[in-house]
Scaffold this motif. Structure first.
Motif, PDB file in Angstrom:
ATOM      1  N   TRP A  87       0.869  -1.184   0.000  1.00 18.62           N
ATOM      2  CA  TRP A  87       0.000   0.000   0.000  1.00 18.62           C
ATOM      3  C   TRP A  87       0.900   1.226   0.000  1.00 18.62           C
ATOM      4  O   TRP A  87       1.942   1.244   0.651  1.00 18.62           O
ATOM      5  N   PHE A  88       0.476   2.245  -0.729  1.00 12.82           N
ATOM      6  CA  PHE A  88       1.299   3.437  -0.893  1.00 12.82           C
ATOM      7  C   PHE A  88       0.608   4.644  -0.267  1.00 12.82           C
ATOM      8  O   PHE A  88      -0.595   4.836  -0.449  1.00 12.82           O
ATOM      9  N   VAL A  89       1.399   5.457   0.456  1.00 16.48           N
ATOM     10  CA  VAL A  89       0.873   6.646   1.127  1.00 16.48           C
ATOM     11  C   VAL A  89       1.450   7.880   0.442  1.00 16.48           C
ATOM     12  O   VAL A  89       2.673   8.084   0.451  1.00 16.48           O
ATOM     13  N   PRO A  90       0.604   8.696  -0.189  1.00 15.38           N
ATOM     14  CA  PRO A  90       1.117   9.886  -0.880  1.00 15.38           C
ATOM     15  C   PRO A  90       1.526  10.961   0.106  1.00 15.38           C
ATOM     16  O   PRO A  90       1.026  11.002   1.245  1.00 15.38           O
ATOM     17  N   PRO A  91       2.406  11.860  -0.296  1.00 14.76           N
ATOM     18  CA  PRO A  91       2.763  12.992   0.575  1.00 14.76           C
ATOM     19  C   PRO A  91       1.591  13.952   0.696  1.00 14.76           C
ATOM     20  O   PRO A  91       0.645  13.923  -0.103  1.00 14.76           O
ATOM     21  N   ALA A  92       1.643  14.824   1.688  1.00 16.80           N
ATOM     22  CA  ALA A  92       0.559  15.775   1.932  1.00 16.80           C
ATOM     23  C   ALA A  92       0.377  16.732   0.766  1.00 16.80           C
ATOM     24  O   ALA A  92      -0.722  17.252   0.557  1.00 16.80           O
ATOM     25  N   THR A  93       1.431  16.950  -0.002  1.00 15.37           N
ATOM     26  CA  THR A  93       1.293  17.841  -1.161  1.00 15.37           C
ATOM     27  C   THR A  93       0.429  17.223  -2.241  1.00 15.37           C
ATOM     28  O   THR A  93      -0.116  17.930  -3.095  1.00 15.37           O
ATOM     29  N   VAL A  94       0.295  15.894  -2.245  1.00  8.02           N
ATOM     30  CA  VAL A  94      -0.549  15.197  -3.213  1.00  8.02           C
ATOM     31  C   VAL A  94      -1.937  14.954  -2.645  1.00  8.02           C
ATOM     32  O   VAL A  94      -2.944  15.159  -3.311  1.00  8.02           O
ATOM     33  N   ASP A  95      -1.994  14.498  -1.396  1.00  3.67           N
ATOM     34  CA  ASP A  95      -3.269  14.232  -0.722  1.00  3.67           C
ATOM     35  C   ASP A  95      -3.137  14.703   0.723  1.00  3.67           C
ATOM     36  O   ASP A  95      -2.431  14.075   1.510  1.00  3.67           O
ATOM     37  N   PRO A  96      -3.810  15.811   1.096  1.00  5.89           N
ATOM     38  CA  PRO A  96      -3.694  16.328   2.465  1.00  5.89           C
ATOM     39  C   PRO A  96      -4.075  15.312   3.528  1.00  5.89           C
ATOM     40  O   PRO A  96      -3.596  15.380   4.660  1.00  5.89           O
ATOM     41  N   TYR A  97      -4.936  14.355   3.167  1.00  7.31           N
ATOM     42  CA  TYR A  97      -5.380  13.344   4.139  1.00  7.31           C
ATOM     43  C   TYR A  97      -4.493  12.107   4.134  1.00  7.31           C
ATOM     44  O   TYR A  97      -4.643  11.234   4.981  1.00  7.31           O
ATOM     45  N   ARG A  98      -3.596  12.018   3.135  1.00  7.85           N
ATOM     46  CA  ARG A  98      -2.634  10.912   3.032  1.00  7.85           C
ATOM     47  C   ARG A  98      -3.326   9.544   3.120  1.00  7.85           C
ATOM     48  O   ARG A  98      -2.925   8.656   3.875  1.00  7.85           O
ATOM     49  N   GLN A  99      -4.365   9.385   2.330  1.00  4.46           N
ATOM     50  CA  GLN A  99      -5.086   8.119   2.301  1.00  4.46           C
ATOM     51  C   GLN A  99      -4.266   7.059   1.562  1.00  4.46           C
ATOM     52  O   GLN A  99      -3.811   7.285   0.440  1.00  4.46           O
ATOM     53  N   PRO A 100      -4.057   5.893   2.161  1.00  7.12           N
ATOM     54  CA  PRO A 100      -3.281   4.843   1.489  1.00  7.12           C
ATOM     55  C   PRO A 100      -3.951   4.397   0.186  1.00  7.12           C
ATOM     56  O   PRO A 100      -5.182   4.374   0.080  1.00  7.12           O
TER      57      PRO A 100
END
Length: 488
Positions: free
Chosen positions: A463-476
């Protein structure tokens, strides 16, 4: 209030279709301009890809080839305002713009600068309006190349050589090539003795068409190449055909082979597995519990063949029980998983994707067999290791689990990937299956030099967690091979 289409008169239908077509052209031009700005301003870390093409493919309904074409136009038209103006005003189509741009970027060697400008102007004029025809534009380009292209005649110019290969929506491969005369002669010479009609033993004529005979001959040439010992190394191995198939599916096809055949497959596999050079003689280990998996255990999952994999489910529950609402629900869930699971319910080829069980069994008749024990989520169980580098068998298991680059939306073939340590080796991370994920070169670097994170979930998949700059909620986000509908 919008008029329903069926209420429009014939004239209104024609006028509306024409107007909508023009609007689509303008929207396509707008998209190209937006992609050009994205290409300039948005960092790779936020895109999650080396460029806008990968991002477009992963977030829209565009195919990779269409996305690549849009990015090429976005980048190229910056240098040719005359082509950009024609596209932005909707006077030429995107396809014609791509054709003219290719000529503008790689003009004939001996065509002077003023001639290049004049040629572009003439080509844009030829491409303007509904009367424009691609054939006329190509003919004009060919004439310019023949006249100003230098000393090498077009048939002998290897700089023009191209080979396109793309998979279709129905799982076939379409190829198109444009090669010089010498390369073409090599191909036709190799095909010639293999394309002769082959009558049957009783004298029945060969009913294959010439095109079918050529395709069969080409497949034979590929067989001979893959069987040779002089192949180069890719992904740590010499190129070969890899097939992943559930042993249960392989042995359930009773119309193709009898029970003795399936026993031979299993027996041969056990023998091969025991003799593999990258095993240490100990019982395989379940990476979740650390406990040995004993070969004679009644609960041991099925093993697979031909870079095979099993779904790891025991033959209990809905497989053996009868009656009851719970059994029907279990069956429904199993059916759903067969349709939208991780690809283990049918044969699977790393480059081409799903393959029918019948053809899978055909390939398995003559192959080297490798057992990979999987759990119910398609995760390898028995390959834990502490060596620094990924072993050949671990790589096969990673390919069975991840299919290719696991980064969401990527999916590059496994041959183009590297084994990434989730807990970095330099920090003490082991080279174990639950600490490894397949990533292409770009996404491997991205994981090391950005705030993207990856972890192995409770389903034992990445599972991948995006940085906050991509997704503020950092949804996996699920790995590429697991994306899509699933059932809990």
């Amino acid at each position: 209030m919008t008029t329903e289409i069926w209420q429009l008169s014939e004239s209104e239908l024609l006028a509306d279709a024409d107007a909508v077509s023009h609007e689509i052209q303008l929207l396509e031009a707008r998209r190209i301009a937006l992609v050009a700005e994205i290409d300039t301003r948005v960092f790779r870390e936020k895109l999650g890809f080396p460029g806008p093409a990968g991002w477009l493919t992963s977030t829209t309904l565009l195919s990779p080839s269409t996305a690549t074409k849009i990015v090429a136009l976005a980048r190229g038209m910056k240098n040719f305002p005359d082509i950009a103006d024609a596209v932005n005003t909707g006077v030429i189509s995107v396809d014609h713009a791509a054709l003219i741009l290719t000529f503008a970027e790689t003009p004939p060697k001996d065509l002077p600068e003023e001639g290049r400008v004049m040629a572009r102007t003439a080509l844009i004029a030829a491409a303007t309006g509904p009367e424009a025809r691609t054939g006329r534009i190509r003919a004009a380009i060919t004439k310019l190349e023949d006249e100003f292209g230098g000393k090498t005649p077009p048939p002998e110019n290897t700089d023009r050589n191209e080979l396109f290969a793309s998979t279709t929506l129905n799982g076939r491969l379409v190829a198109k090539m444009d090669v010089d005369a010498v390369t073409g002669e090599k191909l036709l010479t190799a095909l010639s003795p293999l394309t002769e009609p082959q009558p049957a033993a009783d004298g029945t004529p060969d009913d294959r068409s010439p095109a079918k005979r050529r395709a069969d001959a080409f497949g034979h040439i590929l067989d001979q190449y893959l069987a040779s010992s002089s192949r180069p190394i890719e992904g740590g191995e010499r190129p070969h055909l890899n097939l992943h198939i559930n042993l249960r599916d392989l042995t359930d096809l009773r119309d193709s082979a009898d029970t003795a055949d399936s026993d031979d497959i299993a027996d041969n596999e056990n023998t091969r597995t025991a003799n593999e050079s990258d095993t240490d003689g100990a019982d395989p280990v379940d990476i979740n519990t650390g406990n040995p998996i004993h070969p004679n255990s009644a609960d041991e999952p099925d093993t697979g063949t031909a870079d095979p994999y099993s779904d790891g489910t025991s033959r209990s529950g809905s497989d053996t029980a009868t009656g009851g609402e719970g059994d029907r629900c279990a069956t429904d869930r199993g059916t759903y998983r067969d349709l939208f699971g991780d690809g283990t319910s049918v044969g699977w080829l790393p480059w081409m994707g799903p393959l029918s069980r019948n053809t899978s069994r055909q390939l398995a008749c003559d192959c080297v067999l490798t057992a990979i024990v999987m759990d119910e989520n398609g995760n390898p169980l028995n390959l834990a290791r502490t060596a620094r580098t990924v072993t050949a068998k671990q790589r096969k298991a990673l390919t069975a689990r991840d299919h290719g680059c696991a980064f969401p939306g990527c999916g590059k073939p496994a041959a183009w990937t590297e084994g990434h340590h989730i807990w970095h080796w330099a920090d003490g991370g082991p080279t174990d299956m639950n600490n490894l994920v397949l990533l292409c070169g770009f996404h491997h670097r991205l994981m090391h030099h950005s705030d993207w994170e990856v972890f192995i979930g409770t389903d034992n998949h990445p599972w991948f967690v995006p940085p906050a700059t991509v997704d503020p909620y950092r949804q996996p986000r699920q790995s590429h091979a697991r994306a899509g509908p699933h059932i809990a």
